[in-house]
Design a protein around this motif. Structure first.
Motif, PDB file in Angstrom:
ATOM      1  N   ALA A 481       0.346  -1.474   0.335  1.00  0.00           N
ATOM      2  CA  ALA A 481       0.101   0.051  -0.368  1.00  0.00           C
ATOM      3  C   ALA A 481       0.864   1.452   0.293  1.00  0.00           C
ATOM      4  N   VAL A 482       1.683   1.672   0.894  1.00  0.00           N
ATOM      5  CA  VAL A 482       2.558   2.738   0.646  1.00  0.00           C
ATOM      6  C   VAL A 482       3.646   2.590  -0.260  1.00  0.00           C
ATOM      7  N   ALA A 483       4.205   1.286  -0.779  1.00  0.00           N
ATOM      8  CA  ALA A 483       4.483   1.512  -2.494  1.00  0.00           C
ATOM      9  C   ALA A 483       3.268   2.112  -3.506  1.00  0.00           C
ATOM     10  N   ALA A 484       2.041   1.313  -3.465  1.00  0.00           N
ATOM     11  CA  ALA A 484       1.233   1.773  -4.454  1.00  0.00           C
ATOM     12  C   ALA A 484       0.861   3.816  -4.329  1.00  0.00           C
ATOM     13  N   LEU A 485       0.996   3.874  -3.197  1.00  0.00           N
ATOM     14  CA  LEU A 485       0.627   5.315  -2.750  1.00  0.00           C
ATOM     15  C   LEU A 485       2.156   6.063  -3.256  1.00  0.00           C
ATOM     16  N   LEU A 486       3.932   5.719  -3.034  1.00  0.00           N
ATOM     17  CA  LEU A 486       4.598   6.572  -3.663  1.00  0.00           C
ATOM     18  C   LEU A 486       4.467   6.315  -4.950  1.00  0.00           C
ATOM     19  N   LEU A 487       4.563   5.036  -6.069  1.00  0.00           N
ATOM     20  CA  LEU A 487       3.393   5.090  -7.558  1.00  0.00           C
ATOM     21  C   LEU A 487       2.983   6.219  -7.832  1.00  0.00           C
ATOM     22  N   LEU A 488       1.704   6.210  -7.174  1.00  0.00           N
ATOM     23  CA  LEU A 488       0.763   6.968  -7.604  1.00  0.00           C
ATOM     24  C   LEU A 488       1.051   8.754  -7.582  1.00  0.00           C
ATOM     25  N   ALA A 489       2.105   9.532  -6.692  1.00  0.00           N
ATOM     26  CA  ALA A 489       2.287  10.335  -6.392  1.00  0.00           C
ATOM     27  C   ALA A 489       3.757  10.445  -7.176  1.00  0.00           C
ATOM     28  N   ALA A 490       4.505   9.955  -7.308  1.00  0.00           N
ATOM     29  CA  ALA A 490       6.030   9.752  -8.799  1.00  0.00           C
ATOM     30  C   ALA A 490       5.214   9.960 -10.043  1.00  0.00           C
ATOM     31  N   ALA A 491       4.272   9.120 -10.857  1.00  0.00           N
ATOM     32  CA  ALA A 491       3.684   9.294 -11.735  1.00  0.00           C
ATOM     33  C   ALA A 491       2.549  10.345 -11.993  1.00  0.00           C
ATOM     34  N   THR A 492       1.865  10.735 -10.903  1.00  0.00           N
ATOM     35  CA  THR A 492       1.596  12.030 -11.210  1.00  0.00           C
ATOM     36  C   THR A 492       2.341  13.240 -11.650  1.00  0.00           C
ATOM     37  N   TRP A 493       3.525  13.194 -10.734  1.00  0.00           N
ATOM     38  CA  TRP A 493       4.300  14.552  -9.926  1.00  0.00           C
ATOM     39  C   TRP A 493       4.991  14.238 -11.684  1.00  0.00           C
ATOM     40  N   ALA A 494       5.230  13.363 -12.382  1.00  0.00           N
ATOM     41  CA  ALA A 494       5.899  13.303 -13.790  1.00  0.00           C
ATOM     42  C   ALA A 494       5.041  13.407 -14.790  1.00  0.00           C
ATOM     43  N   VAL A 495       3.954  13.421 -14.572  1.00  0.00           N
ATOM     44  CA  VAL A 495       3.448  14.262 -15.449  1.00  0.00           C
ATOM     45  C   VAL A 495       3.138  15.113 -15.601  1.00  0.00           C
ATOM     46  N   VAL A 496       2.587  16.063 -14.514  1.00  0.00           N
ATOM     47  CA  VAL A 496       2.301  17.264 -13.960  1.00  0.00           C
ATOM     48  C   VAL A 496       3.737  18.158 -14.393  1.00  0.00           C
ATOM     49  N   ARG A 497       4.557  17.612 -14.604  1.00  0.00           N
ATOM     50  CA  ARG A 497       5.105  18.553 -14.191  1.00  0.00           C
ATOM     51  C   ARG A 497       6.887  17.669 -16.170  1.00  0.00           C
ATOM     52  N   LEU A 498       5.696  17.161 -16.478  1.00  0.00           N
ATOM     53  CA  LEU A 498       6.512  16.337 -17.440  1.00  0.00           C
ATOM     54  C   LEU A 498       7.503  15.621 -17.707  1.00  0.00           C
ATOM     55  N   ARG A 499       8.129  15.928 -16.278  1.00  0.00           N
ATOM     56  CA  ARG A 499       9.431  15.183 -16.036  1.00  0.00           C
ATOM     57  C   ARG A 499      10.263  13.249 -16.732  1.00  0.00           C
ATOM     58  N   PRO A 500      11.453  12.954 -17.752  1.00  0.00           N
ATOM     59  CA  PRO A 500      11.374  11.689 -18.125  1.00  0.00           C
ATOM     60  C   PRO A 500      12.025  11.341 -16.771  1.00  0.00           C
ATOM     61  N   GLU A 501      12.601  11.976 -15.623  1.00  0.00           N
ATOM     62  CA  GLU A 501      12.438  10.536 -14.323  1.00  0.00           C
ATOM     63  C   GLU A 501      11.301   9.669 -14.238  1.00  0.00           C
ATOM     64  N   GLY A 502      10.230  10.124 -14.701  1.00  0.00           N
ATOM     65  CA  GLY A 502       9.502   9.572 -14.378  1.00  0.00           C
ATOM     66  C   GLY A 502       9.286   7.934 -15.358  1.00  0.00           C
ATOM     67  N   LEU A 503      10.092   7.622 -15.972  1.00  0.00           N
ATOM     68  CA  LEU A 503       9.994   6.775 -17.365  1.00  0.00           C
ATOM     69  C   LEU A 503      11.156   5.342 -15.950  1.00  0.00           C
ATOM     70  N   LEU A 504      11.475   5.606 -15.022  1.00  0.00           N
ATOM     71  CA  LEU A 504      12.265   4.833 -13.721  1.00  0.00           C
ATOM     72  C   LEU A 504      11.200   3.969 -13.652  1.00  0.00           C
ATOM     73  N   LEU A 505      10.170   4.493 -13.480  1.00  0.00           N
ATOM     74  CA  LEU A 505       8.748   3.365 -12.770  1.00  0.00           C
ATOM     75  C   LEU A 505       8.584   2.150 -14.504  1.00  0.00           C
ATOM     76  N   LEU A 506       8.672   3.089 -15.132  1.00  0.00           N
ATOM     77  CA  LEU A 506       8.570   1.577 -16.102  1.00  0.00           C
ATOM     78  C   LEU A 506       8.208   0.181 -15.688  1.00  0.00           C
ATOM     79  N   PRO A 507       9.313  -0.447 -14.629  1.00  0.00           N
ATOM     80  CA  PRO A 507       9.550  -1.596 -14.496  1.00  0.00           C
ATOM     81  C   PRO A 507       8.665  -2.003 -13.893  1.00  0.00           C
ATOM     82  N   PHE A 508       7.931  -1.425 -13.538  1.00  0.00           N
ATOM     83  CA  PHE A 508       6.130  -1.635 -12.718  1.00  0.00           C
ATOM     84  C   PHE A 508       5.390  -2.274 -13.852  1.00  0.00           C
TER      85      PHE A 508
END
Length: 544
Positions: A481-508
């Protein structure tokens, strides 16, 4: 003209399916017939449902009474015209008696009790969305009607859609500075229709604090169906049938396993359940990711000096989610065999209201998320939405085999295959095309890139979060559950800011990474660190 085509197609799409029967739908049908026959109890139909309460030797539907009062005259009209089909398994016990209720019997009550109020809800959302952001009303209403849980529940005999109409109507009256008394009446009727709307009513009372006495007076009047039923059934206006509800169906098809530590099926809070409500396979954001745009819309409302409205939407979202977390388990929090967290449906029109400014600001991004949401809800509704577990792929399997929900065309003998469901899909397509045609937004390059990023983020979350939560259930821990919330936060941040670092989440999405919850936490934290570190370094360098 296009707005009538779009909204009309949505309503017709709601009206076509004839969904399978179940305890919830049959309880409303039993109460409707009993009220029409002059009885507050449903003794005659008790074996057709398990959603009952036993009190004083009689059985009562564990539901708010207002929708069933509203439906009783319609049932009498159908019976007078000899259009009420009989139970196919007369004289049997539960569950045979329940499955013997014809689909048509439930469907034709739903046309009056659910589809008609739903149509008014669409009109109301369109109007308020246009008030806030001209030109977004039709698209916003179609997003609500086809891209959220409103879609499947507009085809089911549950009280959520009509109650949502009444709750949102109360807000509309207050927002447009109309009668606070009438707004209170709508809020009271909402509670009498679906008891959990008390949360919305209290939130609106705070929103209308300058006119709170008038609103409260109207609410007391609006709750008259609830008081009337209490007097009729128990001789006490403050007694409601649901106060005796239990959580497990007992022998004979009635709920007998009372749990005395519960208050209206509520217990101590379970934060893990709140996460599941959002991010499990049947979670709100997993199936309707467009609702995430409401968060951005709340910010835009606040910036436009609509701060009371922004606070209402944000506060109501938090309270509704927290209230659901007070359920003793995830299944009860969802509401049983359902396609998603049905107790959150009253929140959806308010989120749609907040989506309107986000749609103007980023039409491609919101449109991409809306397309995913509409596709998911269309699949669920067409393949019989009532699920006993989180296996949403069951809907895909049914469609692959041409095994759809019955529709009104099935009454002609064409069965429930492609021929019966094709008009349903056509209506959905017509509604979407007409809604898009009403919008005239310029799509900027940043917005187009944001749309691609939003789709990738949804894929990552939809693949990763449900599995993380499933692992939690298996090992009885909360790292997932902690990981899921952090995943949501990171993915949302990457979309709002259009940051390429969000691609680090692709292993999921690409690997079975989500089966290792602690490693998932580390990757999500590392991604968030990468997202926050570079801007901080850039600011330091620029300041030098």
């Amino acid at each position: 003209m296009l707005r009538f085509v779009a909204l009309g197609a949505v309503v017709l799409a709601w009206a076509l399916p004839m969904q399978s029967v179940g305890c919830g739908q049959n309880a409303h049908y039993a109460a409707t017939r009993s009220f029409a026959e002059g009885h507050p109890s449903v003794d005659r139909y008790a074996q057709e449902t398990c959603d009952l309460v036993r009190r004083g030797g009689h059985f009562y539907a564990a539901k708010g009474p207002a929708m069933d009062f509203w439906s009783a005259p319609w049932y009498l009209a159908l019976r007078t015209a000899d259009l009420v089909p009989k139970n196919r398994n007369p004289g049997t016990q539960f569950p045979a008696a329940m499955t013997g209720v014809p689909l048509r019997a439930i469907w034709q009550i739903g046309l009056w009790a659910v589809v008609l109020p739903g149509a008014f809800l669409l009109v109301l959302v369109r109007r308020l969305a246009d008030d806030v952001e001209p030109g977004t009303g039709v698209a916003t209403a179609v997003i609500l009607g086809l891209g959220t849980l409103v879609f499947p529940f507009a085809t089911l005999l549950f009280a959520h859609v009509p109650a949502a109409l009444l709750g949102f109507a109360a807000f509309a009256l207050l927002f447009e500075r109309r009668s606070a008394v009438l707004a209170g009446v709508c809020a009271g009727l909402a509670v009498a229709t679906d008891l959990p709307l008390l949360v919305v009513a209290v939130a609106l009372l705070l929103y209308a604090w300058r006119r709170a006495p008038a609103f409260a007076l109207g609410a007391l009047v609006g709750a008259a169906p609830l008081w009337a039923f209490g007097i009729w059934a128990f001789g006490n206006p403050f007694r409601i049938a649901y106060s005796g509800a239990a959580i497990d169906p007992g022998a004979g098809g009635v709920e007998q396993a009372h749990v005395h530590s519960l208050f209206f099926t509520l217990t101590s809070p379970h934060p893990h359940i709140a996460v599941q409500m959002l991010l499990s396979q049947r979670g709100l954001l997993a199936l309707s990711p467009v609702l995430a745009a409401a968060a951005g819309g709340v910010v835009l409302l606040w910036r436009r000096a609509l701060r009371a409205e922004a606070a209402l939407v944000a506060g109501l979202a938090l309270v509704e989610l927290a209230w659901s977390a007070f359920r003793p388990n995830y299944e009860l929090a969802l509401g049983g065999w359902v396609p998603g967290p049905r107790f959150l449906i009253p929140l959806l029109p308010f989120l749609a209201f907040a989506i309107a400014p986000a749609l103007r600001r980023a039409p491609a991004t919101v449109g991409a998320l809306a397309a995913i949401s509409i596709a998911a809800m269309t699949i669920a509704t067409s393949a019989e939405p009532l699920l006993s577990n989180d296996d949403t792929h069951h809907w895909i399997a049914r469609i692959a085999h041409g095994n759809f929900a019955a529709t009104a065309l099935s009454l002609t003998g064409v069965g429930h295959g492609w021929l019966a469901i094709l008009p349903f899909y056509v209506l959905v397509a017509v509604a979407v095309v007409a809604a898009v045609a009403t919008t005239h937004f310029a799509v900027r390059r940043r917005d187009a890139v944001g749309a691609v990023a939003a789709v990738l983020a949804w894929i990552v979350i939809e693949h990763g979060a449900p599995e993380l939560l499933h692992v939690d259930d298996l090992v009885r821990q909360s790292w997932g559950a902690v990981a899921a919330l952090l995943l949501l936060a990171a993915a949302t941040w990457a979309v709002v800011r259009l940051r390429p670092e969000g691609l680090l989440l692709l292993p999921f999405a690409l690997f079975a990474f989500d089966r290792h919850t602690k490693w998932a936490v580390l990757l999500a934290v590392a991604t968030l660190a990468a997202l926050t570190t570079r801007p901080a370094l850039a600011r330091r360098i620029s300041s030098r």
